[in-house]
Write an enzyme that holds these catalytic residues in place. Structure first.
Site, PDB file in Angstrom:
ATOM      1  N   GLN A 103      44.235  64.214  54.078  1.00 26.22           N
ATOM      2  CA  GLN A 103      44.278  64.179  55.545  1.00 26.22           C
ATOM      3  C   GLN A 103      43.482  63.016  56.135  1.00 26.22           C
ATOM      4  O   GLN A 103      43.655  62.678  57.297  1.00 26.22           O
ATOM      5  CB  GLN A 103      43.745  65.497  56.124  1.00 26.22           C
ATOM      6  CG  GLN A 103      44.583  66.715  55.764  1.00 26.22           C
ATOM      7  CD  GLN A 103      45.938  66.743  56.470  1.00 26.22           C
ATOM      8  OE1 GLN A 103      46.214  65.961  57.391  1.00 26.22           O
ATOM      9  NE2 GLN A 103      46.809  67.629  56.034  1.00 26.22           N
TER      10      GLN A 103
ATOM     11  N   CYS B 237      51.399  83.945  55.132  1.00 26.60           N
ATOM     12  CA  CYS B 237      52.134  85.188  54.974  1.00 26.60           C
ATOM     13  C   CYS B 237      52.155  85.571  53.503  1.00 26.60           C
ATOM     14  O   CYS B 237      52.727  84.874  52.678  1.00 26.60           O
ATOM     15  CB  CYS B 237      53.559  84.983  55.485  1.00 26.60           C
ATOM     16  SG  CYS B 237      54.346  86.521  55.875  1.00 26.60           S
TER      17      CYS B 237
ATOM     18  N   HIS C 268      53.664  61.937  52.597  1.00 24.81           N
ATOM     19  CA  HIS C 268      54.193  62.484  53.862  1.00 24.81           C
ATOM     20  C   HIS C 268      53.126  62.801  54.899  1.00 24.81           C
ATOM     21  O   HIS C 268      53.441  63.319  55.965  1.00 24.81           O
ATOM     22  CB  HIS C 268      55.105  63.700  53.604  1.00 24.81           C
ATOM     23  CG  HIS C 268      54.421  64.946  53.164  1.00 24.81           C
ATOM     24  ND1 HIS C 268      54.622  66.147  53.782  1.00 24.81           N
ATOM     25  CD2 HIS C 268      53.558  65.195  52.153  1.00 24.81           C
ATOM     26  CE1 HIS C 268      53.915  67.087  53.171  1.00 24.81           C
ATOM     27  NE2 HIS C 268      53.265  66.524  52.170  1.00 24.81           N
TER      28      HIS C 268
ATOM     29  N   SER D 130      48.698  61.543  49.702  1.00 25.25           N
ATOM     30  CA  SER D 130      50.087  61.991  49.742  1.00 25.25           C
ATOM     31  C   SER D 130      50.908  61.171  50.729  1.00 25.25           C
ATOM     32  O   SER D 130      50.427  60.840  51.819  1.00 25.25           O
ATOM     33  CB  SER D 130      50.104  63.470  50.158  1.00 25.25           C
ATOM     34  OG  SER D 130      51.418  63.909  50.364  1.00 25.25           O
TER      35      SER D 130
ATOM     36  N   ALA E 102      50.179  65.219  46.685  1.00 23.14           N
ATOM     37  CA  ALA E 102      48.761  65.532  46.520  1.00 23.14           C
ATOM     38  C   ALA E 102      48.541  66.806  45.722  1.00 23.14           C
ATOM     39  O   ALA E 102      47.522  66.954  45.048  1.00 23.14           O
ATOM     40  CB  ALA E 102      48.079  65.634  47.876  1.00 23.14           C
ATOM     41  N   THR E 103      49.496  67.727  45.785  1.00 25.67           N
ATOM     42  CA  THR E 103      49.341  68.951  44.986  1.00 25.67           C
ATOM     43  C   THR E 103      49.244  68.588  43.511  1.00 25.67           C
ATOM     44  O   THR E 103      48.358  69.059  42.789  1.00 25.67           O
ATOM     45  CB  THR E 103      50.544  69.897  45.222  1.00 25.67           C
ATOM     46  OG1 THR E 103      50.528  70.301  46.589  1.00 25.67           O
ATOM     47  CG2 THR E 103      50.488  71.118  44.328  1.00 25.67           C
TER      48      THR E 103
END
Ligand code: PMP
Length: 389
Positions: free
Chosen positions: A180, A326, A202, A200, A71-72
């Protein structure tokens, strides 16, 4: 204690039936799907079969499916591909404030390169896009609007049909990152109607590293390729096809279409049992996002006074996620929750539980037990500022 995986929105386990379907392409068959010899043609036939299955999952035409590496890549192709093919008078893109990084970052890149102006439409406290704000941003200079179907962190659903109507009224292209939503709730290119849709492998029990941008003939014609080479996929995506991955995606799509409704009902009952169990045992548990309009498998919960990173650490072997990222040595709160009006502290107290096909009642009981234990423990600690190693 058994490991419990409740991070399906991060990545869902490969369905063994998908793995089995992929085996011939991984081990027995060879050939480039573009080759004219019998080996190549066998691969091409498997790809076309998968194309039909992916198209069927979202009510599209098989000729509208462009396979790519997830999907990216599909999101990048949609946004950058549209901007590269845009007429001069349409130079503005609108995205929602809660898009995945694979929509936000290419939009930002286009803006920085001077290839498109980018506006961001906010969301209500419930997490869904503000339609009045969107309407106010639209005009004849808008090239495209990208609004996701369901948010990966909160599971909140956007009013996709209403967005589509507003966008198409100004002649812009509606791109919907449905990564999603697909496989969990009905998602249809023709119903909404969506011009370009990303999905996507996965996230739907298929392999990672494979996905698709699905569009109508008209919307695909407005794209320019982002990768350049042999033009394998409709001239829009170059690179020898990942046949095994595509076969896996096709099988996952086929299973999702067949089993989606019963699976979602079962998973929703488990999700509700988890949330109710936590609220019965713990004070200060809040559901983030509108609980009446969200995916059946997702619960984003805020535990007052409990640092989410510390909780996740203490919940092991139960795997859940925080929306924090992060960056450069410090932990940043979830951008999605901040966009919904949460304070940084509130965002840092939020944990996402995402369930799926293989989640069992026993696992939910283990998750309940571990979460309750972790929340009590973490609430008892003095909260220090988290640091990344
Ligand atoms: N969009 C959304 C909404 C996602 O949740 C994800 C995966 N986290 C992606 C795009 C990217 O998908 P992929 O991993 O296939 O590149």
């Amino acid at each position: 204690m058994h490991e419990v995986y409740l991070d399906y929105n991060g990545s869902s386990p490969l369905d063994p039936r998908v793995a089995e379907a992929m085996m011939p392409a991984l081990t027995g068959r060879t050939g480039n799907a573009s080759s004219v010899h019998r080996f190549g043609q066998r691969q091409a036939a498997a790809v076309e079969d998968a194309r039909e299955r992916v198209a069927a999952l979202v009510d599209a035409s098989p000729s509208g499916v462009v396979f790519c590496a997830g999907a990216t890549e599909a999101n990048n192709l949609a946004l950058i591909g549209l901007a590269e093919g845009a007429p001069a008078e349409r130079n503005r893109i609108v995205i929602s404030a809660v898009e995945h990084a694979s929509v936000r970052k290419p939009a930002q890149w286009l803006h920085e390169q001077g290839k498109a102006k980018v506006d961001v439409v906010g969301v209500a406290q419930g997490g869904y896009v503000d339609l009045d704000e969107l309407e106010a941003l639209l005009g004849p200079d808008v090239l495209a609007v990208s609004v996701m179907a369901a948010n990966s962190e909160t599971g909140v659903l956007n009013p996709v049909r209403e967005v589509a109507q507003l966008v198409q009224a100004v002649g812009a292209v509606f791109h919907c990152d449905a990564t999603q939503m697909v496989g969990r709730l009905p998602c249809s290119l023709s119903d909404a109607p969506i011009d370009l849709l990303s999905l996507s492998g996965h996230k739907i029990g298929g392999p990672g590293g494979v996905g698709a941008l699905v569009g109508t003939r008209r919307s695909l014609a407005r794209l320019r390729p982002v990768t350049h080479g042999g033009g394998h996929e409709r001239g829009l995506r170059s690179g020898s096809l990942n046949v095994a991955g595509i076969v896996g995606l096709g099988t996952a799509a086929h299973l999702a279409k067949k089993e989606r409704d019963s699976e979602s009902a079962r998973v929703e009952a488990l999700r509700d049992r988890l949330v109710e169990g936590l609220r019965a045992e713990l004070a200060g548990v809040h559901e983030n996002g509108d609980p009446d309009r969200r995916l059946p498998n997702t619960a984003s919960l805020r535990f007052e006074g409990a640092d989410a990173e510390a909780m996740v650490f203490n919940m092991d072997p139960v795997a859940v996620s925080t929306g924090s990222a992060c960056n450069s040595g410090s932990i940043e709160p979830s951008q999605v929750l901040l966009a919904m009006g949460f304070s940084r502290d509130e965002a840092f107290e939020s944990v996402r539980f995402s369930l799926g096909r293989f989640t069992t009642e026993t696992e939910i009981d283990t998750a309940l037990q571990q979460t309750i234990k972790a929340v009590k423990y973490v609430r008892g600690m003095t909260r220090g500022d988290s640091q990344c190693d």
